[in-house]
Design a protein around this motif. Structure first.
Motif, short mmCIF file in Angstrom:
data_model
loop_
_atom_site.label_atom_id
_atom_site.label_comp_id
_atom_site.label_asym_id
_atom_site.label_seq_id
_atom_site.Cartn_x
_atom_site.Cartn_y
_atom_site.Cartn_z
N LEU A 1 0.89 -1.03 -0.01
CA LEU A 1 0.26 -0.02 -0.05
C LEU A 1 0.69 1.30 -0.02
N MET B 1 -7.42 0.80 0.83
CA MET B 1 -7.53 -0.51 1.78
C MET B 1 -9.01 -0.75 1.74
N TYR C 1 -3.99 0.07 9.85
CA TYR C 1 -4.39 -1.33 9.81
C TYR C 1 -5.42 -1.97 11.01
#
Length: 146
Positions: free
Chosen positions: A71, A87, A117
């Motif tokens: 990413l 994402m 995350y």
């Protein structure tokens, strides 16, 4: 800005962007080319109509499992939600392909990425895996159940 699947014509700019973001750890052009050939439908970019601003790569589902390979958001644009958008889009994409578990690795000291995350539901192993990518290349392994 729009998120879309990468095209073959994007590869030179994608390579430049990857080098700009990851410098010495950037993928060689031939690896990006192979990702495109193997996982093109799981390689998303965000663009502003003139330039690529970021990308996310995921592997094709294998036994309902996918890996986020990378990413990236162009320096100077980080912190504006582009990574979260990418994402979210790739997770929707792999979920619709039947994926039930998504894995990724991240540099343990990359607090911004780890927080992103975690905020999206990824859980980390108890400790970073030492030398995961070779000597001195430690990685935190994270997993999301969809």
């Amino acid at each position: 800005m729009r998120i879309r699947t990468v095209t073959e014509e994007d590869l030179p700019e994608l390579h430049r962007l990857d080098n700009e973001v990851f410098e010495r750890n950037a993928y060689p052009y031939f690896v990006l080319r192979q990702f495109f050939d193997a996982y093109g439908g799981h390689l998303l970019v965000i663009d502003d109509g003139a330039n690529l601003l970021g990308y996310v790569f995921a592997t094709a589902p294998d036994d309902k499992v996918s890996w986020i390979l990378s990413l990236a958001v162009r320096p100077g644009l980080q912190g504006q939600g582009l990574g979260r958008r990418l994402m979210g889009e790739i997770l929707d994409h792999v979920r619709s392909a039947g994926v039930r578990e998504v894995w990724l690795t991240v540099e343990p000291g990359n607090d911004t990425a780890v927080l992103l995350y975690r905020s999206m539901g990824f859980l980390a192993e108890d400790a970073p895996r030492e030398d995961y990518f070779g000597p001195g290349q430690h990685r935190l392994v994270m997993r999301l159940t969809l």
